[in-house]
Design a protein around this motif. Sequence first.
Motif, short mmCIF file in Angstrom:
data_model
loop_
_atom_site.label_atom_id
_atom_site.label_comp_id
_atom_site.label_asym_id
_atom_site.label_seq_id
_atom_site.Cartn_x
_atom_site.Cartn_y
_atom_site.Cartn_z
N GLN A 159 89.58 111.21 -80.15
CA GLN A 159 90.33 111.75 -81.27
C GLN A 159 91.81 111.83 -80.95
OE1 GLN A 159 88.56 116.12 -80.49
NE2 GLN A 159 90.02 116.05 -82.18
N LEU A 160 92.60 111.79 -82.02
CA LEU A 160 94.05 111.98 -81.95
C LEU A 160 94.34 113.46 -82.13
CD1 LEU A 160 97.02 110.78 -82.15
CD2 LEU A 160 96.63 110.76 -84.63
N LEU A 161 95.21 114.02 -81.28
CA LEU A 161 95.46 115.45 -81.37
C LEU A 161 96.78 115.82 -80.71
CD1 LEU A 161 93.16 117.33 -78.82
CD2 LEU A 161 93.88 114.94 -78.59
N ALA A 162 97.27 117.03 -81.04
CA ALA A 162 98.40 117.63 -80.35
C ALA A 162 97.86 118.55 -79.26
CB ALA A 162 99.27 118.41 -81.32
N PHE A 163 98.54 118.61 -78.14
CA PHE A 163 98.08 119.44 -77.04
C PHE A 163 99.26 119.84 -76.17
CE2 PHE A 163 97.68 114.99 -75.90
CZ PHE A 163 98.23 114.91 -74.63
N GLU A 164 99.03 120.81 -75.29
CA GLU A 164 100.02 121.24 -74.32
C GLU A 164 99.87 120.43 -73.04
OE1 GLU A 164 102.59 123.54 -74.42
OE2 GLU A 164 102.22 123.52 -76.59
N SER A 165 100.99 119.94 -72.53
CA SER A 165 100.98 119.16 -71.30
C SER A 165 102.05 119.71 -70.36
CB SER A 165 101.25 117.69 -71.61
OG SER A 165 101.25 116.90 -70.43
N ALA A 166 101.82 119.60 -69.08
CA ALA A 166 102.80 120.08 -68.10
C ALA A 166 104.10 119.29 -68.23
CB ALA A 166 102.24 119.95 -66.70
N ALA A 167 105.23 119.97 -68.25
CA ALA A 167 106.52 119.30 -68.34
C ALA A 167 106.79 118.52 -67.04
CB ALA A 167 107.63 120.31 -68.58
#
Length: 337
Positions: free
Chosen positions: A12-20
């Motif tokens: 699926q396509l989604l928005a998520f939090e990722s480490a900078a």
Amino acid sequence: MRAVGLDYEHRQLLAFESAAPRLERDDQVLLRVSEVGVCGTDRALASFEFGYPPEGESHLILGHEAVCEVVETGRAVTSLRRGDVVVPSVRRACSPPCPSCARGRRDLCVSGAYRERGIFGLHGYFAEYAVDMASDLTRVPPELAGCAVLIEPLSVVEKAVETALRYHEPSPETALVLGAGTIGILSALVLQARGLSVLVHSLEAPDHPRARLVASAGVQYVPRLSDERSDIVIEATGSPVAALEALKRMAPLGVCCILGSPLDAEGVVPFRNLFEKNQTVFGSVNASPSSFALAVEDLGRFDPNVLAGMIRRTRFSDFDETILGPQPSIPKTVHVL
């Protein structure tokens, strides 16, 4: 940081939090991503037709057409400084490098073991921050920042047109472009800038926004093809049927570049014409550093009103609509981060 990408585990396509990301080498640059363009490649990735995440991860951050601002530079970086506007390249060399990658032409990689940001094995730029090698970035003059998102697709066109002109014997005079999307319109602009008489053919009606955009650039738009043949033919539709049609539109000594067709097609290839009329057919993908530099030069030559008319900007959060929804009438959709 916020990011948009693909979850390969749940498809699926989604928005998520990722480490900078952070600088890990002295020759790297930390970037704040300003804009990300969406193209057919992103839509195909979201359909899970191809592509894969970094090794050991289940998510891939999308986005390979980006405009960024330099936030921090490593100690060895002298070509860029804080506040510069840059556009990153997409492909990274195979390792150990094949002969093409070893000479700086990873766009011509022959091993197939290259990686590409936001496509194959490396995170892209649909995120708030990214880190790149300084050598993978092209600096953009401030006056071109508003249309800099077109530089990456334009670099692909620059390579294709330069190759087509080199292959043609002698100097070509006419060109036909199939398709009025981003690649098609940019192809028409580049060919026109090289002095060729250009026709653009697509299925949109003459009053469609894309057709009007082509006409506003002083390029003839034809919704129906005649029997006329052209010296240079660029296929930029993504249609295998159009790719076969393109082969039939070459004049004697003609050169045809396949830029947009993603699938094989059944049909009649005019082999007899190819050898009797000394015609050339080639495919092209990605771009060299010199093509990126030429893209910046040409962008400064093109009508800014035409370039502005190619771009529709939208919010970071609209990715479902732009990637999974129907293709809009404006050629290039750009997310502002």
